[in-house]
Write an enzyme that holds these catalytic residues in place. Sequence first.
Site, PDB file in Angstrom:
ATOM      1  N   GLU A  94      33.252   9.269 -19.847  1.00  0.00           N
ATOM      2  CA  GLU A  94      33.362  10.331 -18.849  1.00  0.00           C
ATOM      3  C   GLU A  94      34.798  10.671 -18.470  1.00  0.00           C
ATOM      4  OE1 GLU A  94      31.061  12.248 -17.675  1.00  0.00           O
ATOM      5  OE2 GLU A  94      29.285  11.248 -18.508  1.00  0.00           O
ATOM      6  N   SER A 365     -17.641  -6.938  25.200  1.00  0.00           N
ATOM      7  CA  SER A 365     -17.437  -8.255  25.811  1.00  0.00           C
ATOM      8  C   SER A 365     -16.141  -8.937  25.402  1.00  0.00           C
ATOM      9  CB  SER A 365     -18.624  -9.162  25.484  1.00  0.00           C
ATOM     10  OG  SER A 365     -19.793  -8.685  26.118  1.00  0.00           O
TER      11      SER A 365
END
Length: 684
Positions: A94, A365
């Site tokens: 690159e 309950s």
Amino acid sequence: MEIIPSSRFRGTVKYIRALVFISLILAILFTVCIAAVIALAKFEGAPPLAVPQTTVFYADDGTKIGESDNGQKRYWVSLHDMAPSVIEATVAVEDKKFFEHHGFDMKRIIAAIIADVKAMRKVQGASTITQQYARNLFLTLDKTWMRKLQEALYTIRLEVNYSKQDILEGYLNTIYYGHGAYGIEAAANYYFGKSAKQLTLSEASMLAGIPKGPSYYSPFIDEKRAKARQKTVLLSMVESGYISKKEAEQAYEAPLVYSRDHEVAKKQIAPYFQDVVKQVLRTKLGLNERTIEMGGLRVYTSLDPKMQTIAEQQIRQTIGPASAIQVALVAMDPRTGEVKALVGGRDYHQSQYNRAVQAERQPGSTFKPFLYYAAIEQGFTPSTEMRSELTTFTFDDGSTYTPHNYNNYYANDTITLAQAIALSDNVFAVKTHLFIGEEQLVQTAKKLGITSKLKKVPSLALGTSPVKVVEMVNAYSILANNGKKVEPVFIKKIVNHRGETIYEATQSDEQVLDPDAAFVTTELMTGMFDPKLNDYTTVTGQTIINDITRPYAGKSGTTETDSWMIGYAPQLVAGVWTGYDRAEKITKMAEKQYAKKIWVQFMEKSLQNEPVKTFKPTKGVVGVYINPDNGKLATRACPVKRLTYYIFGTEPTEYCTDHLQKKKKNKPPKAKPNNWFEKFFEWF
């Protein structure tokens, strides 16, 4: 020889002098401009190097359970965590002069211009790594002169404020490698199923060639083109002196084994749990959606993958595919509040509605332990007795309320508090609620972290005000740890993309309940699994007693539309709710047992390899053996004895005489002595 007239010579000198002067002015202006640009770059400071990155979620054991990537995989790793061949291959292909130039390679720019002019089209690029990084990091892709100018300015800012290593690290973490993979770590994972640090020269050179054209050079699209590009990369590395020609040939010939796991749709791990984690990131920690999705966070959660798997398996095995009933499960560590497993529904793909944290349902309950804790604080004991019989309560305003027991069974006699909670007697609960005052239950529920709105009505004792599953499990966790405040913990730690810890969960030492009263309540809740407390009906845990191998405290709850089971061992609390989303009545007996069955199997399997622990008494309690039928101290004559705990000083002092009297009553009368020896022995 021709003699230049003095007038012409003077004119030539004049032009030369002007040219030099203009050149000097231009040079000064150019220098000033360059200096101004550099000064501006310094003034604006260092631009942030961070880019959108994938946020990763981890389980309690460090395994990855999910990602938040919107189709883009982005991870940030340092140069030290990349194979050297990755760095060398990238620089070679690159930007060979990367470590020498200051952001722009003038020779490459001139060569590219000449090549483009000759071909009459753009055939050669000249962008350096710094320029590409600036473009990828800060700019849009529109091709205008303004964008080119911005790119140049960003390039200068990067070069002025950062080292070459910083720029290269940023570039390698942001460049696109195709298929949604941004950065070398994501690419290494995607293509080869490994980290960037583990890449070989052959793999690194293959990946380094892809960014030039990800849709063109990807080996998954055209491996022949990708191999040709790999060869170009390797030759560039040879020219740059990174490797020898022989090494290049070996790397090119080396077979590449690609990862294909990504091509198989992976099953989501605990999707309802992950949704809650993201919600916590938004609401509790104040992170915006972009930061959560693409902030590169490492989110370490409390999830136990083993328990999560067990929870999902037990739900599938218990509830058949033909049933439309829904389910929610939450499991927590009562010592820390860490949520270990969470299921918000039977199928996340069909419904993302999270019934564990979003739905509010009547707890029935399962609300009674809060009532009885409040009663114990007000002076009740496990031996407190009340009559269990059909009762209509009439209030000052003329209204009436008649609670009913399950199946309309009543003792029609006195029962103890220990029996009342084990048998889930509703009449006893309402009497207790009205006796201690309706405000007491509301206040206790708030202490236990219940935030849902509660109505101060007689039926609150029977769980008629809707609550969330996660709230109930958290409340039971506080009872389980003897009253220390805990809150549901889904996230233990968050680390940003730089490795800095930005959040860590802390534990509270606040005591919100009386520890002795909390322990006595826990011991009362073990009664649902103890047949010694059977009376006019059996204990509510009778159907699952044979599946239990360790001490548990718990409570079940049933309404017309909801079925609950919440319980705990010292190490783990779990709550299960089952019901229909549209609050349809649960009519099938089998469906009413789903919650209990899922709960007991989840607890037993989750704690299978854990030591069996009992609930450790607190300092202010005392345990005595009582006759569970009347709550009095048991004698040798009592056929059933049960160890029961009381706050010190409230334990019973009266002994049971029921069985002694019966024994005397049934005993045959003694025969009178017939001789002096028998009379003497009797006297002695």
